[in-house]
Enzyme design. Structure first.
Site, PDB file in Angstrom:
ATOM      1  N   ARG A  54     -27.285  37.594 -10.813  1.00 22.40           N
ATOM      2  CA  ARG A  54     -26.647  37.985 -12.086  1.00 22.40           C
ATOM      3  C   ARG A  54     -25.271  38.592 -11.835  1.00 22.40           C
ATOM      4  O   ARG A  54     -24.333  38.361 -12.591  1.00 22.40           O
ATOM      5  CB  ARG A  54     -27.547  38.969 -12.846  1.00 22.40           C
ATOM      6  CG  ARG A  54     -28.720  38.258 -13.538  1.00 22.40           C
ATOM      7  CD  ARG A  54     -29.844  39.204 -13.908  1.00 22.40           C
ATOM      8  NE  ARG A  54     -29.435  40.278 -14.771  1.00 22.40           N
ATOM      9  CZ  ARG A  54     -30.098  41.436 -14.894  1.00 22.40           C
ATOM     10  NH1 ARG A  54     -31.199  41.641 -14.192  1.00 22.40           N
ATOM     11  NH2 ARG A  54     -29.667  42.352 -15.718  1.00 22.40           N
ATOM     12  N   ARG A 111     -34.662  50.862 -14.507  1.00 19.67           N
ATOM     13  CA  ARG A 111     -34.737  50.580 -15.956  1.00 19.67           C
ATOM     14  C   ARG A 111     -36.158  50.194 -16.375  1.00 19.67           C
ATOM     15  O   ARG A 111     -36.857  49.458 -15.689  1.00 19.67           O
ATOM     16  CB  ARG A 111     -33.794  49.435 -16.317  1.00 19.67           C
ATOM     17  CG  ARG A 111     -34.009  48.971 -17.770  1.00 19.67           C
ATOM     18  CD  ARG A 111     -32.925  48.111 -18.286  1.00 19.67           C
ATOM     19  NE  ARG A 111     -32.635  46.991 -17.427  1.00 19.67           N
ATOM     20  CZ  ARG A 111     -31.537  46.261 -17.540  1.00 19.67           C
ATOM     21  NH1 ARG A 111     -30.638  46.537 -18.451  1.00 19.67           N
ATOM     22  NH2 ARG A 111     -31.345  45.256 -16.718  1.00 19.67           N
ATOM     23  N   ARG A 163     -20.045  35.080 -22.750  1.00 17.33           N
ATOM     24  CA  ARG A 163     -20.299  35.361 -21.349  1.00 17.33           C
ATOM     25  C   ARG A 163     -19.604  34.370 -20.426  1.00 17.33           C
ATOM     26  O   ARG A 163     -19.818  34.392 -19.229  1.00 17.33           O
ATOM     27  CB  ARG A 163     -21.812  35.250 -21.133  1.00 17.33           C
ATOM     28  CG  ARG A 163     -22.408  36.419 -20.419  1.00 17.33           C
ATOM     29  CD  ARG A 163     -23.887  36.107 -20.338  1.00 17.33           C
ATOM     30  NE  ARG A 163     -24.587  37.031 -19.531  1.00 17.33           N
ATOM     31  CZ  ARG A 163     -25.183  38.130 -20.000  1.00 17.33           C
ATOM     32  NH1 ARG A 163     -25.125  38.450 -21.258  1.00 17.33           N
ATOM     33  NH2 ARG A 163     -25.847  38.884 -19.181  1.00 17.33           N
ATOM     34  N   LYS A 203     -24.374  48.441 -21.371  1.00 16.00           N
ATOM     35  CA  LYS A 203     -23.929  47.799 -22.624  1.00 16.00           C
ATOM     36  C   LYS A 203     -24.932  48.054 -23.742  1.00 16.00           C
ATOM     37  O   LYS A 203     -24.571  48.481 -24.836  1.00 16.00           O
ATOM     38  CB  LYS A 203     -23.744  46.273 -22.426  1.00 16.00           C
ATOM     39  CG  LYS A 203     -22.711  45.904 -21.383  1.00 16.00           C
ATOM     40  CD  LYS A 203     -22.521  44.402 -21.267  1.00 16.00           C
ATOM     41  CE  LYS A 203     -23.745  43.658 -20.759  1.00 16.00           C
ATOM     42  NZ  LYS A 203     -24.148  43.992 -19.379  1.00 16.00           N
ATOM     43  N   ARG A 208     -38.130  44.639 -16.583  1.00 17.58           N
ATOM     44  CA  ARG A 208     -37.719  43.276 -16.925  1.00 17.58           C
ATOM     45  C   ARG A 208     -37.940  42.329 -15.754  1.00 17.58           C
ATOM     46  O   ARG A 208     -37.685  42.671 -14.609  1.00 17.58           O
ATOM     47  CB  ARG A 208     -36.230  43.272 -17.304  1.00 17.58           C
ATOM     48  CG  ARG A 208     -36.002  43.281 -18.797  1.00 17.58           C
ATOM     49  CD  ARG A 208     -34.576  43.523 -19.182  1.00 17.58           C
ATOM     50  NE  ARG A 208     -33.614  42.586 -18.626  1.00 17.58           N
ATOM     51  CZ  ARG A 208     -32.313  42.601 -18.904  1.00 17.58           C
ATOM     52  NH1 ARG A 208     -31.832  43.503 -19.745  1.00 17.58           N
ATOM     53  NH2 ARG A 208     -31.493  41.730 -18.367  1.00 17.58           N
TER      54      ARG A 208
HETATM   55  P1  AP5 Z   1     -28.507  49.003 -20.047  1.00 15.84           P
HETATM   56  O1  AP5 Z   1     -27.906  49.659 -21.225  1.00 15.84           O
HETATM   57  O2  AP5 Z   1     -29.825  48.340 -20.187  1.00 15.84           O
HETATM   58  O3  AP5 Z   1     -27.443  48.016 -19.326  1.00 15.84           O
HETATM   59  P2  AP5 Z   1     -26.849  46.614 -19.789  1.00 15.84           P
HETATM   60  O4  AP5 Z   1     -25.388  46.639 -19.496  1.00 15.84           O
HETATM   61  O5  AP5 Z   1     -27.283  46.287 -21.171  1.00 15.84           O
HETATM   62  O6  AP5 Z   1     -27.520  45.695 -18.710  1.00 15.84           O
HETATM   63  P3  AP5 Z   1     -28.283  44.298 -18.851  1.00 15.84           P
HETATM   64  O7  AP5 Z   1     -29.038  44.103 -17.556  1.00 15.84           O
HETATM   65  O8  AP5 Z   1     -29.054  44.229 -20.123  1.00 15.84           O
HETATM   66  O9  AP5 Z   1     -27.117  43.307 -18.880  1.00 15.84           O
HETATM   67  P4  AP5 Z   1     -27.182  41.819 -18.612  1.00 15.84           P
HETATM   68  O10 AP5 Z   1     -25.845  41.433 -19.094  1.00 15.84           O
HETATM   69  O11 AP5 Z   1     -27.493  41.445 -17.217  1.00 15.84           O
HETATM   70  O12 AP5 Z   1     -28.481  41.320 -19.427  1.00 15.84           O
HETATM   71  P5  AP5 Z   1     -28.692  40.608 -20.814  1.00 15.84           P
HETATM   72  O13 AP5 Z   1     -29.933  41.088 -21.419  1.00 15.84           O
HETATM   73  O14 AP5 Z   1     -27.442  40.627 -21.612  1.00 15.84           O
HETATM   74  O15 AP5 Z   1     -28.597  50.142 -18.903  1.00 15.84           O
HETATM   75  C1  AP5 Z   1     -29.164  49.867 -17.640  1.00 15.84           C
HETATM   76  C2  AP5 Z   1     -29.997  51.073 -17.172  1.00 15.84           C
HETATM   77  O16 AP5 Z   1     -29.120  52.155 -16.905  1.00 15.84           O
HETATM   78  C3  AP5 Z   1     -31.004  51.592 -18.207  1.00 15.84           C
HETATM   79  O17 AP5 Z   1     -32.173  51.984 -17.554  1.00 15.84           O
HETATM   80  C4  AP5 Z   1     -30.299  52.813 -18.826  1.00 15.84           C
HETATM   81  O18 AP5 Z   1     -31.224  53.786 -19.259  1.00 15.84           O
HETATM   82  C5  AP5 Z   1     -29.453  53.303 -17.664  1.00 15.84           C
HETATM   83  N1  AP5 Z   1     -28.189  53.894 -18.087  1.00 15.84           N
HETATM   84  C6  AP5 Z   1     -27.364  53.465 -19.093  1.00 15.84           C
HETATM   85  N2  AP5 Z   1     -26.272  54.241 -19.176  1.00 15.84           N
HETATM   86  C7  AP5 Z   1     -26.408  55.187 -18.178  1.00 15.84           C
HETATM   87  C8  AP5 Z   1     -25.591  56.283 -17.733  1.00 15.84           C
HETATM   88  N3  AP5 Z   1     -24.423  56.564 -18.317  1.00 15.84           N
HETATM   89  N4  AP5 Z   1     -26.030  57.014 -16.687  1.00 15.84           N
HETATM   90  C9  AP5 Z   1     -27.210  56.723 -16.073  1.00 15.84           C
HETATM   91  N5  AP5 Z   1     -28.019  55.711 -16.455  1.00 15.84           N
HETATM   92  C10 AP5 Z   1     -27.612  54.947 -17.484  1.00 15.84           C
HETATM   93  O19 AP5 Z   1     -28.897  39.078 -20.361  1.00 15.84           O
HETATM   94  C11 AP5 Z   1     -30.060  38.700 -19.647  1.00 15.84           C
HETATM   95  C12 AP5 Z   1     -30.029  37.198 -19.386  1.00 15.84           C
HETATM   96  O20 AP5 Z   1     -30.038  36.482 -20.634  1.00 15.84           O
HETATM   97  C13 AP5 Z   1     -28.792  36.656 -18.647  1.00 15.84           C
HETATM   98  O21 AP5 Z   1     -28.915  36.781 -17.238  1.00 15.84           O
HETATM   99  C14 AP5 Z   1     -28.797  35.188 -19.106  1.00 15.84           C
HETATM  100  O22 AP5 Z   1     -29.767  34.442 -18.415  1.00 15.84           O
HETATM  101  C15 AP5 Z   1     -29.244  35.303 -20.568  1.00 15.84           C
HETATM  102  N6  AP5 Z   1     -28.109  35.432 -21.484  1.00 15.84           N
HETATM  103  C16 AP5 Z   1     -27.830  36.497 -22.306  1.00 15.84           C
HETATM  104  N7  AP5 Z   1     -26.704  36.290 -22.994  1.00 15.84           N
HETATM  105  C17 AP5 Z   1     -26.242  35.071 -22.617  1.00 15.84           C
HETATM  106  C18 AP5 Z   1     -25.084  34.303 -22.954  1.00 15.84           C
HETATM  107  N8  AP5 Z   1     -24.163  34.744 -23.811  1.00 15.84           N
HETATM  108  N9  AP5 Z   1     -24.938  33.084 -22.366  1.00 15.84           N
HETATM  109  C19 AP5 Z   1     -25.857  32.598 -21.505  1.00 15.84           C
HETATM  110  N10 AP5 Z   1     -26.947  33.292 -21.120  1.00 15.84           N
HETATM  111  C20 AP5 Z   1     -27.140  34.519 -21.670  1.00 15.84           C
HETATM  112 MG    MG Z   2     -28.569  44.861 -22.020  1.00 13.83          MG
END
Ligand code: AP5
Ligand code: MG
Length: 215
Positions: free
Chosen positions: A172, A127, A88, A13, A161
Site C-alpha cells: 500500500r 489500528r 487516488r 485521514k 483490518r
Molecule cells: P486512520 O485515520 O485510520 O488512517 P487513514 O489515513 O485513514 O489510513 P487508511 O489505512 O484507512 O488509509 P488507506 O488510504 O490505506 O486505506 P483506505 O481505507 O482508504 O488512522 C490510522 C491509525 O492511527 C488509527 O488506529 C488511528 O486511531 C491512529 N491515529 C490517527 N491519528 C493519530 C494521531 N494523530 N496520533 C496517533 N495515532 C493516530 O483504502 C483501503 C483500500 O481500498 C486501498 O488499498 C484500495 O485497495 C481500496 N481503495 C480505496 N479507495 C480507492 C480508490 N480511490 N481507488 C482504488 N482503490 C481504492
Molecule cells: Mg482510512
C-alpha cells in the site's frame, strides 16, 4: 466546501475526516469505507474489490469512479463533501474534474497530511476498526476504546483490518508513492494544495487543518 484529503495509509485521514466533516457540516466520503461496507454486505462490487484490497492494490478505476460518483450525487453532498481516499491516481483526479465541471462545481482545497513512514507503520499496526462501521477507528495505545475490543460509538466488535498485515502495508505504501503522490503535483498546478504535519495529538491536527483551510 469541496475538499480532498490525501496522505499515506495510516496518516489519519479517516480520523481527521470525522472531525473536519462535523466542523464543516459536510459528509465524509471514504471510498475505502464504501468498499468495506460492500464487502460486509456481500455485494458484487464488494466481491470484486476484496481481492485488490487484500493485496493492497488499487481497485480498478471503472469500478471506483462510478461508486464515488454515485455517492457524491446523493442529496447530502449537494452543499459540499470531504473526500477521503479518492482520487487516488491521476486518472481518478481527471475524472473528478470532469464530473465537477459538468455540474458547475470545483474543488476548494486538497489537504495533504504529512507523516513519516515509521509513524504510519506504528499507527497501522495498532489500528482496530468496528465491524458495524469501518469509520469507527481506534488504536490499541494511541486511541484505546474504553473496553478492549468494543467500539465506544456503537458497541460493535473491534477487529484488525485484513489489509493491515506487514506485506500488504508495504505494498500500500509503494502504491501510494507511485500512483497517489502524483496527484499532489496535479493539484499543485491548480493551486489547491495545503500541506500540514499530521504528527501530534488528534485534536491539534484538526485545529491545524481548520486554520490551514481557512487561509
Ligand atoms: P486512520 O485515520 O485510520 O488512517 P487513514 O489515513 O485513514 O489510513 P487508511 O489505512 O484507512 O488509509 P488507506 O488510504 O490505506 O486505506 P483506505 O481505507 O482508504 O488512522 C490510522 C491509525 O492511527 C488509527 O488506529 C488511528 O486511531 C491512529 N491515529 C490517527 N491519528 C493519530 C494521531 N494523530 N496520533 C496517533 N495515532 C493516530 O483504502 C483501503 C483500500 O481500498 C486501498 O488499498 C484500495 O485497495 C481500496 N481503495 C480505496 N479507495 C480507492 C480508490 N480511490 N481507488 C482504488 N482503490 C481504492
Ligand atoms: Mg482510512
Amino acid at each position: 466546501m469541496r475538499i480532498v484529503l490525501v496522505g499515506p495509509p495510516g496518516a489519519g485521514k479517516g480520523t481527521q475526516a470525522a472531525f473536519l466533516a462535523k466542523n464543516l457540516s459536510i459528509p465524509h466520503i471514504s471510498t475505502g469505507d464504501l468498499f468495506r461496507a460492500n464487502i460486509s454486505q456481500g455485494t458484487a462490487l464488494g466481491v470484486e474489490a476484496k481481492g485488490y484490497m487484500d493485496r493492497g492494490e488499487l481497485v480498478p478505476d471503472e469500478v471506483t469512479i462510478g461508486m464515488a460518483k454515485d455517492r457524491m450525487e446523493q442529496s447530502d453532498a449537494e452543499g459540499g463533501f470531504l473526500l477521503d481516499g479518492f482520487p487516488r491516481n491521476v486518472s481518478q483526479a481527471e475524472a473528478l474534474d470532469v464530473m465537477l465541471k459538468a455540474a458547475g462545481m470545483k474543488l476548494d482545497a486538497v489537504l495533504d497530511l504529512e507523516v513519516e513512514e515509521d509513524e504510519v507503520v506504528k499507527r497501522i499496526a495498532g489500528r482496530r476498526i468496528c465491524r458495524n462501521d469501518s469509520s469507527h477507528v481506534f488504536h490499541v495505545s494511541y486511541a484505546a476504546p474504553k473496553t478492549e475490543g468494543v467500539c465506544d460509538k456503537c458497541g460493535g466488535e473491534l477487529y484488525q483490518r485484513g489489509d493491515d498485515t506487514e506485506d500488504t502495508v508495504r505494498n500500500r505504501l509503494d502504491v501510494y508513492h507511485t500512483q497517489t503522490e502524483p496527484i499532489i503535483d496535479y493539484y499543485k498546478a491548480q493551486g489547491l494544495v495545503v500541506t500540514i504535519s499530521a504528527l501530534g495529538e488528534v485534536n491539534e491536527i484538526t485545529q491545524r487543518a481548520m486554520d490551514a483551510l481557512q487561509k
